[in-house]
Design a protein around this motif. Structure first.
Motif, PDB file in Angstrom:
ATOM      1  N   LEU A 134       6.384  18.977  -1.181  1.00  0.00           N
ATOM      2  CA  LEU A 134       5.284  18.154  -0.665  1.00  0.00           C
ATOM      3  C   LEU A 134       5.580  16.666  -0.870  1.00  0.00           C
ATOM      4  CD1 LEU A 134       2.701  19.336   0.507  1.00  0.00           C
ATOM      5  CD2 LEU A 134       1.568  18.891  -1.651  1.00  0.00           C
ATOM      6  N   VAL A 179       1.717   6.779  -6.784  1.00  0.00           N
ATOM      7  CA  VAL A 179       0.747   7.823  -7.151  1.00  0.00           C
ATOM      8  C   VAL A 179       1.401   9.206  -7.061  1.00  0.00           C
ATOM      9  CG1 VAL A 179      -1.318   9.021  -6.324  1.00  0.00           C
ATOM     10  CG2 VAL A 179      -1.345   6.531  -6.551  1.00  0.00           C
ATOM     11  N   LYS A 191       6.760  23.642  -5.314  1.00  0.00           N
ATOM     12  CA  LYS A 191       5.954  23.334  -4.129  1.00  0.00           C
ATOM     13  C   LYS A 191       5.647  21.838  -4.053  1.00  0.00           C
ATOM     14  CE  LYS A 191       3.506  27.755  -3.742  1.00  0.00           C
ATOM     15  NZ  LYS A 191       2.209  28.400  -3.998  1.00  0.00           N
ATOM     16  N   TYR A 192       5.320  21.250  -5.204  1.00  0.00           N
ATOM     17  CA  TYR A 192       4.963  19.828  -5.221  1.00  0.00           C
ATOM     18  C   TYR A 192       6.164  18.978  -4.803  1.00  0.00           C
ATOM     19  CZ  TYR A 192       2.705  15.497  -6.649  1.00  0.00           C
ATOM     20  OH  TYR A 192       2.142  14.240  -6.640  1.00  0.00           O
ATOM     21  N   GLY A 250      -5.861   7.530  -6.842  1.00  0.00           N
ATOM     22  CA  GLY A 250      -4.622   8.259  -7.131  1.00  0.00           C
ATOM     23  C   GLY A 250      -4.911   9.582  -7.825  1.00  0.00           C
ATOM     24  N   LEU A 286      -7.065  -1.499  -0.204  1.00  0.00           N
ATOM     25  CA  LEU A 286      -7.211  -2.176  -1.501  1.00  0.00           C
ATOM     26  C   LEU A 286      -6.629  -3.586  -1.558  1.00  0.00           C
ATOM     27  CD1 LEU A 286      -6.292   0.829  -3.867  1.00  0.00           C
ATOM     28  CD2 LEU A 286      -8.549   0.161  -3.054  1.00  0.00           C
ATOM     29  N   ASP A 287      -5.884  -3.962  -0.535  1.00  0.00           N
ATOM     30  CA  ASP A 287      -5.142  -5.232  -0.609  1.00  0.00           C
ATOM     31  C   ASP A 287      -6.030  -6.465  -0.782  1.00  0.00           C
ATOM     32  OD1 ASP A 287      -2.597  -4.233  -0.613  1.00  0.00           O
ATOM     33  OD2 ASP A 287      -2.487  -4.094   1.575  1.00  0.00           O
ATOM     34  N   VAL A 325      -5.699   4.103  -0.539  1.00  0.00           N
ATOM     35  CA  VAL A 325      -4.671   3.488  -1.387  1.00  0.00           C
ATOM     36  C   VAL A 325      -3.740   2.615  -0.550  1.00  0.00           C
ATOM     37  CG1 VAL A 325      -2.628   3.997  -2.802  1.00  0.00           C
ATOM     38  CG2 VAL A 325      -4.731   5.278  -3.174  1.00  0.00           C
ATOM     39  N   VAL A 326      -3.422   3.070   0.659  1.00  0.00           N
ATOM     40  CA  VAL A 326      -2.452   2.335   1.486  1.00  0.00           C
ATOM     41  C   VAL A 326      -3.081   1.088   2.110  1.00  0.00           C
ATOM     42  CG1 VAL A 326      -0.991   2.444   3.552  1.00  0.00           C
ATOM     43  CG2 VAL A 326      -1.044   4.364   1.981  1.00  0.00           C
ATOM     44  N   SER A 341      -5.590   8.811   0.326  1.00  0.00           N
ATOM     45  CA  SER A 341      -4.276   8.182   0.559  1.00  0.00           C
ATOM     46  C   SER A 341      -4.422   6.947   1.440  1.00  0.00           C
ATOM     47  CB  SER A 341      -3.308   9.162   1.233  1.00  0.00           C
ATOM     48  OG  SER A 341      -3.116  10.277   0.417  1.00  0.00           O
ATOM     49  N   LEU A 346      -4.107  17.648  -4.522  1.00  0.00           N
ATOM     50  CA  LEU A 346      -2.839  18.367  -4.321  1.00  0.00           C
ATOM     51  C   LEU A 346      -2.699  19.509  -5.322  1.00  0.00           C
ATOM     52  CD1 LEU A 346      -0.359  15.397  -3.641  1.00  0.00           C
ATOM     53  CD2 LEU A 346      -1.263  17.034  -1.980  1.00  0.00           C
ATOM     54  N   LEU A 347      -3.098  19.254  -6.576  1.00  0.00           N
ATOM     55  CA  LEU A 347      -2.984  20.317  -7.589  1.00  0.00           C
ATOM     56  C   LEU A 347      -3.938  21.466  -7.293  1.00  0.00           C
ATOM     57  CD1 LEU A 347      -2.528  18.316 -10.918  1.00  0.00           C
ATOM     58  CD2 LEU A 347      -0.799  19.401  -9.507  1.00  0.00           C
ATOM     59  N   ARG A 365       2.306   1.772  -3.347  1.00  0.00           N
ATOM     60  CA  ARG A 365       1.278   2.286  -4.267  1.00  0.00           C
ATOM     61  C   ARG A 365       1.120   3.794  -4.102  1.00  0.00           C
ATOM     62  NH1 ARG A 365      -1.867  -2.478  -3.057  1.00  0.00           N
ATOM     63  NH2 ARG A 365      -2.957  -1.369  -1.416  1.00  0.00           N
ATOM     64  N   LEU A 366       1.056   4.225  -2.834  1.00  0.00           N
ATOM     65  CA  LEU A 366       0.876   5.658  -2.585  1.00  0.00           C
ATOM     66  C   LEU A 366       2.076   6.451  -3.108  1.00  0.00           C
ATOM     67  CD1 LEU A 366      -0.805   7.940  -1.418  1.00  0.00           C
ATOM     68  CD2 LEU A 366       0.217   7.518   0.814  1.00  0.00           C
ATOM     69  N   LEU A 414      -2.324  23.466  -4.672  1.00  0.00           N
ATOM     70  CA  LEU A 414      -1.160  24.243  -5.124  1.00  0.00           C
ATOM     71  C   LEU A 414      -1.524  25.336  -6.124  1.00  0.00           C
ATOM     72  CD1 LEU A 414       1.545  21.453  -5.645  1.00  0.00           C
ATOM     73  CD2 LEU A 414       1.322  23.016  -3.737  1.00  0.00           C
ATOM     74  N   GLY A 455       0.810  -1.208   0.000  1.00  0.00           N
ATOM     75  CA  GLY A 455       0.000   0.000   0.000  1.00  0.00           C
ATOM     76  C   GLY A 455       0.848   1.264   0.000  1.00  0.00           C
ATOM     77  N   TYR A 456       1.932   1.243   0.766  1.00  0.00           N
ATOM     78  CA  TYR A 456       2.807   2.422   0.842  1.00  0.00           C
ATOM     79  C   TYR A 456       3.521   2.658  -0.489  1.00  0.00           C
ATOM     80  CZ  TYR A 456       1.850   2.370   5.788  1.00  0.00           C
ATOM     81  OH  TYR A 456       1.202   2.409   6.990  1.00  0.00           O
ATOM     82  N   VAL A 487      -7.104  -3.776  -7.951  1.00  0.00           N
ATOM     83  CA  VAL A 487      -6.254  -2.850  -7.184  1.00  0.00           C
ATOM     84  C   VAL A 487      -5.707  -1.774  -8.117  1.00  0.00           C
ATOM     85  CG1 VAL A 487      -4.075  -2.651  -5.902  1.00  0.00           C
ATOM     86  CG2 VAL A 487      -5.615  -4.544  -5.427  1.00  0.00           C
ATOM     87  N   ILE A 490      -6.115  11.974  -5.342  1.00  0.00           N
ATOM     88  CA  ILE A 490      -5.013  12.517  -4.521  1.00  0.00           C
ATOM     89  C   ILE A 490      -4.288  13.620  -5.281  1.00  0.00           C
ATOM     90  CG2 ILE A 490      -2.756  11.978  -3.505  1.00  0.00           C
ATOM     91  CD1 ILE A 490      -3.864   9.108  -2.990  1.00  0.00           C
ATOM     92  N   ILE A 491      -3.911  13.300  -6.513  1.00  0.00           N
ATOM     93  CA  ILE A 491      -3.153  14.295  -7.300  1.00  0.00           C
ATOM     94  C   ILE A 491      -4.020  15.526  -7.584  1.00  0.00           C
ATOM     95  CG2 ILE A 491      -1.982  14.719  -9.501  1.00  0.00           C
ATOM     96  CD1 ILE A 491      -1.123  11.763  -9.449  1.00  0.00           C
ATOM     97  N   THR A 503      -6.539   2.026  -7.616  1.00  0.00           N
ATOM     98  CA  THR A 503      -5.394   2.910  -7.339  1.00  0.00           C
ATOM     99  C   THR A 503      -5.416   4.102  -8.288  1.00  0.00           C
ATOM    100  OG1 THR A 503      -4.071   1.041  -6.574  1.00  0.00           O
ATOM    101  CG2 THR A 503      -2.866   3.030  -7.151  1.00  0.00           C
TER     102      THR A 503
END
Lengths: 295, 202
Positions: free
Chosen positions: A280, A250, A276-277, B43, B27-28, B23-24, B20, B50-51, A246-247, B54, A243-244, B35, B46-47, B39
């Protein structure tokens, strides 16, 4: 009564300036890498004293080296719009006062580190040496490649933290250090593009001025991919769950996407977003490593 | 365009954290291909979060963002189809690829009306798939009620997408300011709903 108030105001003001001198955000991020390195070692001899020592010594030494860099760079800072208002170039703090502060912080930090463990002390003092002597004093005004040494200095806290936990240097520690070393160009090169004219005015050689923006963006792309791969291998080597990984995948796709956009559709905005990204991304990578080990 | 407020940022950050954690740790239990699909959908969330943090809401006007955002319903519906009705996976995968291709082509080379219609059709089918599947499974007694949270998520993503599309066509249902005020709430609630719903799949 009035004397007391004046004294407390002066003290408050000093602390405010000292806080600016140590670049709290940057110091905080590097400190987090050190803590991450230590936690990933799954140190069997975990005590509050050791953990406090790790945080305290790293905070003092990183802050100390940052203050010493500020003294070395004070003439450059005066010529750059972005940095002209910093405490030393603006005359709010004298170079002598900053030198005393930087020396006390550095000596206290390194000494504390050696008290904790000799190998930890070696890494902490190496970080200080690479940052202040090799990067700032020797190479920064001579070559754009100085950032490699700045990167090596930046990699020291995470390696120091892991070495403190393990009592030795191992491949995972080197990988984690490598991830920071490779991340630093993404961070510094996007910055040197954004403040291209400032650096040119100050006469500091940067990648964009020496090799052009196009090649600089390519270097950013390569180093970003490298940083993501290094953290990824680190996560795998530490045996964290899928899982980590996978993150991280991403977040790496996001970083890579921005890098590609910055290559094909360059703009000031994308550049700043990438800067900035990237910060992060590194912060998240450290949190992923910590959570993966602790949870 | 409305600037992201402090509250908006907190909500978006919370959405990134929820996605997040999904995803962690969420999903296993699924097979590899599922998966992979989930994801992608979480995912992209998540992105996107974040965008938005920002760059602000202006980034939603970017054509590339519209194309990438289409991956959320498409990959989520693909994962659901493969999990709950594997026989339909291949045709649905082909539809998804063709749909994404069509969105990309029309977004960059067609008049606005055609690109908007294409986007609405592909999003619509994917959205209905996500909305209907859990209800059908629940009605047949093959799933527990928590699965219906996925339908709730689909409803929310549908509303969000619909409101944003109407703004793009120049005929907004709600004032632009209001849409961007509720968007972070929609995104967070939708992500939480999807996360709860996916936990209900055995």
């Amino acid at each position: 009564m009035r004397l007391n108030r004046n004294l407390s105001e002066i003290l408050k003001e000093r602390i405010k300036f000292y806080w600016q001198l140590i670049k709290a955000l940057q110091t905080g991020l590097l400190l987090l890498t050190g803590i991450t390195g230590f936690i990933t070692s799954r140190c069997p001899v975990m005590s509050a004293g050791i953990f406090l020592g790790l945080i305290g010594s790293l905070f003092l030494s990183i802050s100390g080296s940052t203050v010493l860099n500020m003294i070395i760079d004070r003439d450059i800072d005066t010529r750059m719009g972005r940095t002209a208002n910093r405490p030393i170039p603006s005359g709010q703090i004298s170079a002598k006062e900053a030198l005393i502060l930087g020396s006390i912080l550095s000596i206290a930090g390194v000494s504390w580190a050696f008290v904790l463990s000799s190998i930890f002390g070696l890494f902490v003092s190496a970080g200080l040496f690479f940052d202040v002597v090799i990067y700032s004093l020797w190479l920064k005004r001579r070559t754009p490649w100085s950032i490699v040494w700045g990167g090596i200095a930046g990699a020291m806290p995470i390696m120091a933290g892991r070495a403190l936990g393990l009592g030795r240097v191992d491949l995972v520690g080197i990988l984690l250090g490598l991830s920071i070393l490779l991340w630093i160009p993404t961070h510094t090169l996007t910055f040197s593009m954004k403040y291209y004219e400032d650096y040119a005015r100050a006469g500091i050689p940067t990648f964009p001025s020496a090799y052009g923006f196009k090649k600089t963006r390519l270097v950013i792309a390569i180093s970003s991919i490298g940083a993501a791969i290094a953290v990824g291998i680190g996560i795998t080597a530490l045996g964290l769950s899928w899982g980590y990984l996978r993150l991280l995948g991403v977040l790496s796709v996001g970083l890579l996407g921005l890098v590609i956009i910055s290559i094909f559709y360059p703009s000031e905005r994308v550049n700043l977003g990438l800067f900035k990204y990237a910060s992060l991304f590194m912060l998240s990578s450290m949190l992923i490593l910590i959570s993966g080990v602790l949870l | 365009m409305r600037k992201a407020s402090f509250l908006d940022r907190i909500l978006l950050f919370a959405m990134v954290l929820v996605a997040s954690s999904q995803v962690v740790i969420g999903l296993d239990k699924f097979r590899n291909m599922v998966v992979f699909y989930f994801t992608i959908s979480f995912g992209v969330l998540i992105i996107a979060g974040l965008l938005l943090l920002l760059f602000g809401y202006e980034i939603l006007q970017n054509s590339l963002v519209v194309v990438i955002a289409a991956l959320i319903p498409l990959s989520l519906s693909l994962g659901l189809v493969l999990t709950c009705y594997p026989k339909a996976h291949m045709p649905y995968l082909l539809f998804s690829i063709a749909g994404l291709f069509a969105i990309t082509i029309t977004r960059f080379s067609s008049p606005k009306t055609i690109s908007t219609i294409t986007l609405a059709v592909v999003h619509g089918i994917a959205g209905i798939t996500i909305f209907i599947f859990p209800i059908l499974l629940y009605a047949r007694g093959k799933a527990n009620p928590s699965l219906l949270f996925i339908s709730l998520g689909a409803f929310l993503i549908g509303i969000g997408g619909f409101l944003l599309t109407l703004i793009q066509t120049g005929k907004p249902l709600l004032p632009e300011k209001t849409v961007f005020k509720i968007l972070p709430w929609i995104l967070l609630t939708m992500t939480v709903a999807f996360s709860i719903g996916l936990r209900a799949i055995p």
